[in-house]
Scaffold this active site. Structure first.
Site, mmCIF file in Angstrom:
data_model
loop_
_atom_site.group_PDB
_atom_site.id
_atom_site.type_symbol
_atom_site.label_atom_id
_atom_site.label_comp_id
_atom_site.label_asym_id
_atom_site.label_seq_id
_atom_site.Cartn_x
_atom_site.Cartn_y
_atom_site.Cartn_z
ATOM 1 N N GLY A 219 -6.257 0.635 1.406
ATOM 2 C CA GLY A 219 -7.201 1.758 1.937
ATOM 3 C C GLY A 219 -6.855 2.675 0.849
ATOM 4 N N GLY B 85 0.817 -1.167 -0.042
ATOM 5 C CA GLY B 85 0.140 0.008 0.026
ATOM 6 C C GLY B 85 0.739 1.179 0.081
ATOM 7 N N LYS C 161 2.689 -10.011 -4.218
ATOM 8 C CA LYS C 161 3.747 -9.051 -3.626
ATOM 9 C C LYS C 161 4.964 -9.785 -3.537
ATOM 10 C CE LYS C 161 -0.221 -6.582 -1.605
ATOM 11 N NZ LYS C 161 -1.159 -6.542 -0.565
ATOM 12 N N GLU D 283 -9.500 -7.893 -1.505
ATOM 13 C CA GLU D 283 -9.496 -7.673 -2.873
ATOM 14 C C GLU D 283 -10.910 -8.024 -3.511
ATOM 15 O OE1 GLU D 283 -6.497 -7.296 -5.145
ATOM 16 O OE2 GLU D 283 -6.151 -6.508 -3.079
HETATM 17 P P1 NDP Z 1 -12.288 -1.697 -6.912
HETATM 18 O O1 NDP Z 1 -13.038 -2.634 -6.871
HETATM 19 O O2 NDP Z 1 -12.788 -0.664 -5.657
HETATM 20 O O3 NDP Z 1 -12.347 -0.721 -8.281
HETATM 21 C C1 NDP Z 1 -12.192 -1.191 -9.334
HETATM 22 C C2 NDP Z 1 -12.602 -0.231 -10.313
HETATM 23 O O4 NDP Z 1 -12.389 -0.844 -11.669
HETATM 24 C C3 NDP Z 1 -14.100 0.182 -10.470
HETATM 25 O O5 NDP Z 1 -14.245 1.553 -10.788
HETATM 26 C C4 NDP Z 1 -14.825 -0.576 -11.579
HETATM 27 O O6 NDP Z 1 -15.881 -0.067 -11.981
HETATM 28 C C5 NDP Z 1 -13.550 -0.825 -12.293
HETATM 29 N N1 NDP Z 1 -13.624 -2.119 -13.144
HETATM 30 C C6 NDP Z 1 -13.773 -3.363 -12.666
HETATM 31 N N2 NDP Z 1 -13.844 -4.117 -13.547
HETATM 32 C C7 NDP Z 1 -13.693 -3.843 -14.692
HETATM 33 C C8 NDP Z 1 -13.695 -4.131 -15.887
HETATM 34 N N3 NDP Z 1 -13.735 -5.370 -16.411
HETATM 35 N N4 NDP Z 1 -13.658 -3.079 -17.145
HETATM 36 C C9 NDP Z 1 -13.589 -1.874 -16.896
HETATM 37 N N5 NDP Z 1 -13.663 -1.432 -15.621
HETATM 38 C C10 NDP Z 1 -13.537 -2.174 -14.586
HETATM 39 O O7 NDP Z 1 -10.611 -1.967 -6.642
HETATM 40 P P2 NDP Z 1 -9.628 -0.867 -5.912
HETATM 41 O O8 NDP Z 1 -9.667 0.258 -6.054
HETATM 42 O O9 NDP Z 1 -9.774 -1.738 -4.389
HETATM 43 O O10 NDP Z 1 -8.299 -1.802 -6.309
HETATM 44 C C11 NDP Z 1 -7.866 -1.313 -7.411
HETATM 45 C C12 NDP Z 1 -6.526 -2.040 -7.665
HETATM 46 O O11 NDP Z 1 -5.613 -1.549 -6.649
HETATM 47 C C13 NDP Z 1 -6.336 -3.456 -7.739
HETATM 48 O O12 NDP Z 1 -5.499 -3.869 -8.577
HETATM 49 C C14 NDP Z 1 -5.953 -3.782 -6.438
HETATM 50 O O13 NDP Z 1 -5.491 -5.014 -6.153
HETATM 51 C C15 NDP Z 1 -5.105 -2.860 -6.004
HETATM 52 N N6 NDP Z 1 -4.879 -2.095 -4.661
HETATM 53 C C16 NDP Z 1 -6.083 -2.020 -3.960
HETATM 54 C C17 NDP Z 1 -5.790 -1.548 -2.642
HETATM 55 C C18 NDP Z 1 -6.885 -1.250 -1.498
HETATM 56 O O14 NDP Z 1 -6.509 -1.092 -0.524
HETATM 57 N N7 NDP Z 1 -8.184 -1.408 -2.076
HETATM 58 C C19 NDP Z 1 -4.223 -1.368 -2.049
HETATM 59 C C20 NDP Z 1 -3.211 -1.657 -3.138
HETATM 60 C C21 NDP Z 1 -3.619 -2.077 -4.353
HETATM 61 P P3 NDP Z 1 -17.220 0.302 -11.217
HETATM 62 O O15 NDP Z 1 -16.847 1.242 -10.084
HETATM 63 O O16 NDP Z 1 -18.312 0.851 -12.041
HETATM 64 O O17 NDP Z 1 -17.613 -0.959 -10.524
HETATM 65 N N1 HSE Z 2 -6.128 -6.569 -0.414
HETATM 66 C C1 HSE Z 2 -4.865 -6.211 -0.321
HETATM 67 C C2 HSE Z 2 -4.620 -6.216 1.316
HETATM 68 C C3 HSE Z 2 -5.026 -4.538 -0.731
HETATM 69 O O1 HSE Z 2 -5.504 -6.251 2.180
HETATM 70 O O2 HSE Z 2 -3.422 -5.945 1.684
HETATM 71 C C4 HSE Z 2 -3.715 -4.068 -0.700
HETATM 72 O O3 HSE Z 2 -2.815 -4.484 -1.480
#
Ligand code: NDP
Ligand code: HSE
Length: 440
Positions: free
Chosen positions: A302, A134, A205, A190
């Site tokens: 987050g 993160g 990771k 996730e």
């Molecule tokens: P979310 O599920 O909250 O957001 C995903 C976004 O992508 C949404 O806006 C969604 O649209 C859009 N989306 C999903 N599928 C598709 C698709 N097939 N085509 C086009 N758009 C799509 O994910 P996060 O923000 O939590 O995570 C994003 C990335 O960051 C991931 O790779 C995750 O592993 C990584 N990550 C997340 C962390 C976390 O704390 N959440 C921390 C570190 C990394 P809609 O909103 O309309 O559904």
């Molecule tokens: N799902 C992941 C976690 C998000 O809980 O650590 C950050 O990569």
């Protein structure tokens, strides 16, 4: 100077955090980057969804390919997650000469070699700080800050969701499923939370960390992966009594035989700093031959902590837009033509200490039989503890801590112990690491 024009793919937890941080700190970020960083286009599946952040001035589209192919976009930020369409979108962005920032550890761990090769050929950057731990700048730290060192080993709590679950189970005796739901509500988990609880996300990771620490290609398929879904509150409590704390650790270490690449629940002496990293916080210990042991701590998941890493990458990319591609920091820390193919050790060859829990009939000679099996396989015992009988008066839980031994010898010992007539049910095994700087 003209603003750098950003196309954002994904408006979820991290996409929203990125827009918020870029907007709130706009001026400071521009002073650091040398020009304004402006999100001009963004995509999401559902454009009608109510978002808790301000998208004024951003052109919202449903088709992410319209962004990666748009001539006015300088940098594409991929925050969709998963393999497809993220992989194709990033390859398309690269083919169109765009730099890429991504938080997608799954994609980098599994398809990173292909993506970096394409980027190298096209002379564009693919930055992925947010993919590991993160908000902790661990990629930059290993790739740049520790570049004078031979990295000996690293070990980290690199999945916030599972650390949150283990912490709540230990501190409040909370139910696994309830805590997972809470982690999902807080946006830590996730899209498919089995990635968190089965150790897959941590292994993604760890694969990335091992590649940049040791100069090896990304090899997710060779990682040993075991999650926390079988951890019981009972083992957490027994381990506490013995002075150990249970954490899901990702461990990678250079040995004479190859590189260890393993994720599993691990007992750590509770006096270690890393044993006290709780909730969704992450920490990574890195041992370099020159610097010694170092530890990096911060929020592992987050919206805004992750956005902190995404924006740092954006500033890096924008600063170097005009740099000769040959003078940039290599994607995997080592020059692309200087990666080495060190073998990844199979788990059977890895040496660790162990915590064993078995249920035995409370009668003379049983403990002697168990210790004989261990002795026959050259396994030496560090501590042994017999607990009071629980449900059945005649069956007692026995906890054994061992010194270091190869996994294959422990597998053989457990198989033999489970065959003893006085032993009931399977033997529970948790690996134990002291995390001494010299790994002894
Ligand atoms: P979310 O599920 O909250 O957001 C995903 C976004 O992508 C949404 O806006 C969604 O649209 C859009 N989306 C999903 N599928 C598709 C698709 N097939 N085509 C086009 N758009 C799509 O994910 P996060 O923000 O939590 O995570 C994003 C990335 O960051 C991931 O790779 C995750 O592993 C990584 N990550 C997340 C962390 C976390 O704390 N959440 C921390 C570190 C990394 P809609 O909103 O309309 O559904
Ligand atoms: N799902 C992941 C976690 C998000 O809980 O650590 C950050 O990569």
């Amino acid at each position: 100077m003209k603003p750098a024009r950003i196309g954002l793919l994904g408006l979820g937890t991290v996409g929203g955090g990125t827009i918020t941080v870029l907007s709130r700190n706009r001026e400071e970020i521009a002073r650091r980057a040398g020009r304004e960083i402006r999100v001009v286009m963004a995509s999401a599946r559902d454009l009608k969804k109510k978002r808790g952040f301000d998208t004024t001035g951003i052109e919202l589209v449903a088709d992410p390919f319209a962004i990666v192919r748009h001539p006015d976009i300088d940098v594409v930020v991929e925050l969709i997650g998963g393999q497809e369409p993220a992989r194709q979108l990033i390859l398309d962005a690269i083919a169109h000469g765009k730099h890429v920032v991504t938080a997608n550890k799954h994609l980098i761990a599994v398809h990173g070699n292909e993506i970096f090769e394409a980027a190298q050929k096209k002379g564009v950057m693919v930055a992925f700080e947010a993919a590991v731990a993160g908000g902790i700048p661990i990629i930059k730290t290993i790739r740049e800050g520790l570049t004078g060192n031979r990295i000996e080993w690293l070990a980290g709590i690199i999945n916030g969701t599972s650390n949150f679950i283990l912490t709540e189970m230990r501190e409040k005796g909370a139910d696994f499923a309830d805590v997972l739901k809470e982690a999902q509500r807080l946006g830590y988990a996730e899209a498919d939370p089995t990635f968190d609880i089965e150790g897959i996300d941590a292994a993604h990771k760890l694969t990335i960390l091992a590649a940049i620490a040791f100069g090896i290609p990304l090899q997710f398929d060779k990682a040993y992966v075991e999650g926390i879904s079988k951890v019981t509150g009972q083992d957490i409590a027994y381990a506490e009594e013995l002075g150990y704390r249970l954490k899901l650790l990702g461990i990678s270490r250079q040995t004479n035989g190859g590189v260890e690449l393993r994720v599993h629940p691990t007992l750590i002496p509770h006096r270690r700093l890393i044993a006290n990293v709780d909730g969704a916080m992450n920490a990574v210990l890195v041992k370099g031959d020159a610097v010694g042991p170092t530890m990096f701590y911060g929020a592992g998941a987050g919206a805004e902590p992750t956005a902190s890493a995404v924006v740092a990458d954006l500033v890096d990319v924008v600063r170097t837009l005009t740099t000769d591609p040959n003078n940039r920091v290599p994607h995997l820390a080592f020059q692309a033509d200087r990666l080495v193919n060190l073998p990844v050790l199979p788990m059977e060859e890895v040496e660790t200490s162990y915590y064993l829990r078995l249920h035995a009939q409370d009668k003379p000679g049983v403990l002697a039989d168990v210790t004989r099996v261990l002795a026959d396989l050259g396994i030496s015992i560090e501590a042994i503890l017999q607990k009071e009988p629980s449900l059945d008066e005649r069956i007692v839980p026995i906890i054994i801590l061992t010194h270091r031994v190869k996994e294959k010898h422990m597998n053989a010992a457990i198989a033999r112990i489970e065959k003893l007539a006085a032993i009931h049910g399977p033997v529970a095994r948790i690996r134990l690491e002291h995390l001494n700087p010299d790994w002894n």
